[in-house]
Structure formats: C-alpha cells, structure tokens
Design a protein around this motif. Structure first.
Motif, mmCIF file in Angstrom:
data_model
loop_
_atom_site.group_PDB
_atom_site.id
_atom_site.type_symbol
_atom_site.label_atom_id
_atom_site.label_comp_id
_atom_site.label_asym_id
_atom_site.label_seq_id
_atom_site.Cartn_x
_atom_site.Cartn_y
_atom_site.Cartn_z
ATOM 1 N N UNK A 410 0.832 -1.200 0.000
ATOM 2 C CA UNK A 410 0.000 0.000 0.000
ATOM 3 C C UNK A 410 0.866 1.249 0.000
ATOM 4 N N UNK A 411 1.906 1.261 0.832
ATOM 5 C CA UNK A 411 2.805 2.421 0.879
ATOM 6 C C UNK A 411 3.467 2.663 -0.475
ATOM 7 N N UNK A 412 3.915 1.601 -1.118
ATOM 8 C CA UNK A 412 4.591 1.725 -2.419
ATOM 9 C C UNK A 412 3.630 2.269 -3.465
ATOM 10 N N UNK A 413 2.394 1.754 -3.482
ATOM 11 C CA UNK A 413 1.402 2.216 -4.458
ATOM 12 C C UNK A 413 1.075 3.685 -4.233
ATOM 13 N N UNK A 414 0.897 4.074 -2.970
ATOM 14 C CA UNK A 414 0.584 5.473 -2.672
ATOM 15 C C UNK A 414 1.730 6.391 -3.093
ATOM 16 N N UNK A 415 2.988 5.965 -2.837
ATOM 17 C CA UNK A 415 4.154 6.774 -3.220
ATOM 18 C C UNK A 415 4.180 6.979 -4.726
ATOM 19 N N UNK A 430 9.025 10.383 1.718
ATOM 20 C CA UNK A 430 8.442 9.639 2.835
ATOM 21 C C UNK A 430 9.161 10.108 4.096
ATOM 22 N N UNK A 431 8.373 10.634 5.018
ATOM 23 C CA UNK A 431 8.961 11.229 6.209
ATOM 24 C C UNK A 431 8.995 10.257 7.376
ATOM 25 N N UNK A 432 8.361 9.112 7.211
ATOM 26 C CA UNK A 432 8.348 8.108 8.262
ATOM 27 C C UNK A 432 6.983 7.466 8.384
ATOM 28 N N UNK A 433 6.951 6.120 8.601
ATOM 29 C CA UNK A 433 5.686 5.411 8.752
ATOM 30 C C UNK A 433 4.814 5.591 7.534
ATOM 31 N N UNK A 434 3.578 6.085 7.766
ATOM 32 C CA UNK A 434 2.632 6.321 6.666
ATOM 33 C C UNK A 434 2.490 7.808 6.391
ATOM 34 N N UNK A 435 3.543 8.578 6.714
ATOM 35 C CA UNK A 435 3.500 10.016 6.549
ATOM 36 C C UNK A 435 4.382 10.443 5.375
ATOM 37 N N UNK A 436 3.793 11.281 4.505
ATOM 38 C CA UNK A 436 4.511 11.779 3.323
ATOM 39 C C UNK A 436 4.498 13.300 3.349
ATOM 40 N N UNK A 437 5.598 13.899 2.907
ATOM 41 C CA UNK A 437 5.689 15.349 2.860
ATOM 42 C C UNK A 437 5.952 15.771 1.424
ATOM 43 N N UNK A 438 5.235 16.799 0.970
ATOM 44 C CA UNK A 438 5.310 17.222 -0.438
ATOM 45 C C UNK A 438 5.754 18.685 -0.476
ATOM 46 N N UNK A 466 -3.517 -5.372 -4.016
ATOM 47 C CA UNK A 466 -2.512 -5.996 -3.141
ATOM 48 C C UNK A 466 -2.693 -7.501 -3.200
ATOM 49 N N UNK A 467 -1.823 -8.199 -2.521
ATOM 50 C CA UNK A 467 -1.942 -9.661 -2.454
ATOM 51 C C UNK A 467 -3.149 -10.084 -1.633
ATOM 52 N N UNK A 468 -3.664 -9.143 -0.845
ATOM 53 C CA UNK A 468 -4.874 -9.434 -0.048
ATOM 54 C C UNK A 468 -6.128 -9.000 -0.781
ATOM 55 N N UNK A 472 -9.437 -0.122 -0.369
ATOM 56 C CA UNK A 472 -9.780 1.296 -0.475
ATOM 57 C C UNK A 472 -9.073 2.049 0.642
ATOM 58 N N UNK A 473 -8.589 3.235 0.262
ATOM 59 C CA UNK A 473 -7.797 3.999 1.230
ATOM 60 C C UNK A 473 -8.061 5.476 1.008
ATOM 61 N N UNK A 474 -7.828 6.263 2.044
ATOM 62 C CA UNK A 474 -7.920 7.719 1.942
ATOM 63 C C UNK A 474 -6.772 8.313 2.736
ATOM 64 N N UNK A 475 -6.606 9.624 2.584
ATOM 65 C CA UNK A 475 -5.548 10.287 3.355
ATOM 66 C C UNK A 475 -6.011 11.683 3.731
ATOM 67 N N UNK A 476 -5.346 12.264 4.700
ATOM 68 C CA UNK A 476 -5.611 13.633 5.150
ATOM 69 C C UNK A 476 -4.375 14.456 4.858
#
Length: 519
Positions: A410-415, A430-438, A466-468, A472-476
């Motif tokens: 999921x992280x790779x796809x979002x990136x 990628x700033x760490x965990x599931x946090x991204x900075x633009x 994914x393999x699972x 569906x995902x969202x972000x803030x």
C-alpha cells in the motif's frame, strides 16, 4: 562485473598501447632484418674470399710451374711429375696440370716417330675433331703445332689427349692466340671436358734459351705452354653447403679479357614460400673479384624466411610482447571496470542515503536539501512555495489486519501515485511510517496548493491492488505556505501537521490549509 562504459581515455590508452606494441614489433623486425642482412654480407664476404683465394692460387701455381719449366732439364719428366703432384696435392681444386710444346710442322713426323721409340709406342699427334667428331674449321696458315706431351695426374680416361693439338680445340684456338708472346696467363672459356664435367684452362706460354743441339731427346723443347685444368665445381666453397649458406643462391661468371664471359658455377636455394616472398625482403649483392687472368663477377641472393625469426632469443621477445599485448589491456580494462563498479557503488550508497528503501522516494535528508533550494529561490526571486503533509487514514488497521507485507504494498502504491501527480520541480518524500511530505515549488497562491492536494486525494482514493485483494484507502493533507505561514522547514512542517490534524478532525479524506496564527 558490469560492462565498461565508453570512455574516450580508455580508447586512447588502448590505441596508444597497440601503437606502441606495433612500433616495438616493427623495430624488432627491422633489427632482426638488419642482423640477417649483416649475416648475409658476412657470408658473401667469406664465399667471395674463398673463391678469390683459389683464383689467386691458380695464377701462383701456374707462375711457379712456368718458372720450373724454364729451369728443369728439357727431358726431366720425373721432376715435372713430382712438382705437379705436390701442387695438386696442396691445392685439390686444380684438377690437372698439362704441358704442350711447340713443334714445327716440318718436324712433326720425325718428332712423332722419336716419341714412339723412346716414350709411348702408341703416341700420335692428332686433331681434336678425331676425338670428338666435331668438325673444326681453321683457315689460318700455321707452320707450328702444339701437341700435349705431359699431364698429371695421368688419368686412364684422359690418355687419349696425349698428342692432341691444342690449336685444333675450338674453345682453345683463340686462347692460344692470346697467349702467344704474352707474359701474363690467359684463361679459356668454360667447356665440357672430354671425360665429363665443366672446366676451364689457365695457360701461359713458356720460353727458354735454346740449348745446344745434341743426340738426347729434347722432350719439353724450347717453347711450351703450361696449362692448369680447373674443374668449375671445385671452385665452389665448401662452406656454401653448410648451415645457413644453403639458403643463399649464388652464381659466378668469369669475364676474361679477349674471350666471351661464361658461367663458372651456380647454386640455387630452395624455393621460398609465398608469405616469405610477399612480406619479407630479399637481399642481393654483386661483387667483382679482381684477378689478372680470371676476373669474376659473383651475384648473391638470399630470401629471408619467417623461420629465420623463430630462434630462442627472438621467440622469448615475441612471447613477452604477446604477453604484454594481452596483460596490459586486461589490467587496464579491469581497472576501468573497477572504477565503474566503484562509481556504481558510490551512486548506490548516495541513493540509499537519500532515498527511502521501500518506496524509492526521497527521504527526509534529500527533502531537506530540496527545501533549501526552494528557500533560496524564494529569497532570490520571491517565488512562494508550499509544504504539504499527507497521512494515510487508518493505515495501522491495514497492517494489523493484513500484515506488514500488504502494508508495504500500500505504501509503495501510494508513493507512486503521488509522484505521478506532481511536476518535475516538485518533491514528494516519505517522512516516516505512513506520513509523506510534499514540496510544491513556485506556486502563485494558496488555491494552487489546495488543487494539488485534491488531486492527491483522488489518486489515493482509487482502489489499490494488493496480495490481499483490492483495498480502499484515503488520506488527510495539511498545507502550510512559505512565506505566509513561516520560512523554516520545522515551522512549516509543524503548521502543516496541525492543518493535517484539522483535516482528520473534519472527517478525514480532506485537504486543510493552516488557518491559525503562526506561533
């Protein structure tokens, strides 16, 4: 090991090295050719020296025998035999020594009869045509004749020439005329002997004071001709049949004054190969042997052969050159391959130091550098920029439910999706965990940053395979603007983080611009 990159310096080095090897090989070849040419000149000198020594010996022996005939008793054939035996033993190339005496035609029959009674019962004075069957035409009027009376060794196959008139021998008639009243020896053309083989005659007229008339036989007379019979093949030096001399073609042509030139002997070396003739030089020399009676021109040729170069010393040099030709390029290429490998490792290390290993996005260190570029651009040109902080909603639940492998997918796809939505001048890290900075460079107003944020929300909200299964995902997303909200990275990140939490408080899957007063 990686394939080497194209390097002009490597190409130049290889070209220079091959040129150096070719130059050294060429110089070695020239040195070897020069050595063989010197060797050839030395062989030529030795062969010519041997031939000249024999020709000079012929004149010396003839001069000595002529002097002996002037001093010996007129009928002392035993002493003449001993002298001739000593000369031919010392100088084996002299095949025969002969003497012919002058006899007046008016005395011929009486002289012939006397010798039949006192010397040889079968003696007769005869023309050469009687022995050979070859007609001989001589229209000159002569009142003397020159029969052969003495020869050593007295070979059985040569007995028939006793009493032979020299002036009737076709190849000697001119020579006899040249020898008449000539104090120097004269040489005949080369001819085939009665008993076989090629030969020539060196002769000299000998005169002595007339003795008192008596009853004793005057065998040699007062005027005679001393002759040396030389087999031409005996003049060929023995050294010419040894070792490298076999590779030399040579010929000797005698050029006597007053007589036509003729070939004494010749030797033809074995035929050289086509590559030898095409690629290697052929040495040639022509030398003249200055001899009073037997001037001779000798020609020599020597085709250099490839096998001449393959002696132990030269093979060692060629082996070293061949090794250098292979080893140096191999070492050089390995060196450049090592440089390439080191550059690749350096690039990989630099990449790993500045990028996130999972997503391939810039990490916080590279992001900081990009921020510094954007900040300096704002200082120089006044171009504002925005910092966006994106956090995936409920990502921890995906990790807990499906495992970290699915979470990584999921992280790779979002990136990838976020990077696809940005311009080349923008940066997502990628700033760490599931946090991204633009980092959005060169924005005109806040609405530009909000529009980009909404595009990112739409990209993330699409189902992720994914393999699972599809998820569906969202972000803030929270937004802070430089210089409106601050000018330092820490300040803008904190304010964007506050704005992001405002979006989460509004129900997630939203974009929020920092609306408070910067602290």
């Amino acid at each position: 090991m990686p394939r080497p990159r194209f390097r002009p310096t490597l190409l130049a080095l290889m070209t220079a090295w091959l040129g150096a090897i070719a130059f050294v090989t060429h110089m070695l070849m020239l040195a070897e050719i020069s050595r063989w040419e010197s060797h050839f000149d030395e062989d030529v000198r030795l062969i010519v020296s041997d031939v000249k020594q024999k020709l000079d010996t012929n004149e010396a022996v003839l001069a000595g025998f002529s002097a002996f005939l002037q001093a010996v008793d007129r009928s002392d054939t035993d002493s003449a035999m001993k002298y001739a035996a000593a000369a031919t033993a010392a100088y084996p190339h002299i095949y025969m020594i002969e003497v012919a005496r002058r006899v007046a035609l008016s005395e011929e029959l009486q002289f012939q009869g006397t010798l039949r009674q006192t010397w040889r019962s079968d003696f007769s004075i005869k023309d050469f045509s009687e022995l050979t069957g070859r007609p001989f035409q001589d229209d000159s009027q002569k009142n003397i004749t020159w029969p052969i009376l003495f020869m050593y060794p007295a070979l059985p196959e040569a007995q028939a020439i006793y009493g032979l008139r020299l002036e009737t021998v076709d190849y000697l008639s001119r020579t006899m005329a040249l020898a008449h009243r000539n104090i120097k020896p004269v040489v005949s053309p080369v001819f085939s002997m009665y008993e076989g083989d090629g030969a020539y005659i060196l002769l000299q007229e000998v005169s002595r004071k007339a003795g008192k008339a008596g009853t004793d036989l005057n065998f040699f007379g007062d005027t005679m001709v001393a002759l040396l019979l030389i087999k031409t093949r005996s003049l060929v030096p023995a050294r010419s049949r040894e070792g490298d001399h076999e590779q030399i073609s040579f010929a000797a042509i005698i050029t006597p004054p007053g007589n036509p030139q003729s070939q004494l002997f010749a030797h033809q070396a074995a035929e050289a190969g086509l590559l030898d003739r095409l690629m290697l030089p052929r040495f040639s020399r022509q030398l003249r042997i200055d001899n009073v009676s037997q001037p001779t021109v000798m020609t020599f040729e020597r085709q250099l052969l490839w096998r001449d170069f393959f002696h132990a010393e030269q093979l060692l040099v060629l082996l070293l050159l061949g090794a250098a030709l292979i080893v140096v390029p191999w070492v050089t290429v390995r060196h450049y391959l090592s440089l390439d490998q080191a550059e690749i490792e350096q690039e990989r290390s630099a990449y790993l130091a500045t990028h996130d290993l999972l997503t391939g996005l810039p990490n916080r260190f590279l992001f900081t550098d990009r921020f510094e570029h954007a900040f300096r651009n704002w200082q120089r040109n006044g171009n504002a920029f925005a910092l966006l902080l994106a956090d995936l909603d409920h990502f921890k639940e995906i990790n807990d439910r499906y495992g970290h492998d699915v979470g990584d997918q999921v992280l790779t796809a979002c990136a990838t999706r976020m990077a696809d939505e940005l311009r080349a001048c923008d940066t997502v890290a990628r700033y760490g965990g599931d946090e991204f900075v633009i980092l959005l460079a060169n924005i005109l107003n806040i609405e530009d940053a909000e529009n980009v944020g909404r595009k990112l929300l739409a990209a993330i909200s699409a189902p992720i395979e994914t393999t699972a299964g599809p998820l569906d995902l969202s972000c803030s997303i929270g937004i802070a603007i430089c210089p409106t909200h601050g000018i330092s990275l820490d300040t803008l990140r904190k304010l964007a983080d506050q704005a992001m939490y405002q979006a989460k408080d509004q129900g997630r899957n939203a974009v929020s611009v920092f609306a408070g007063v910067p602290g």
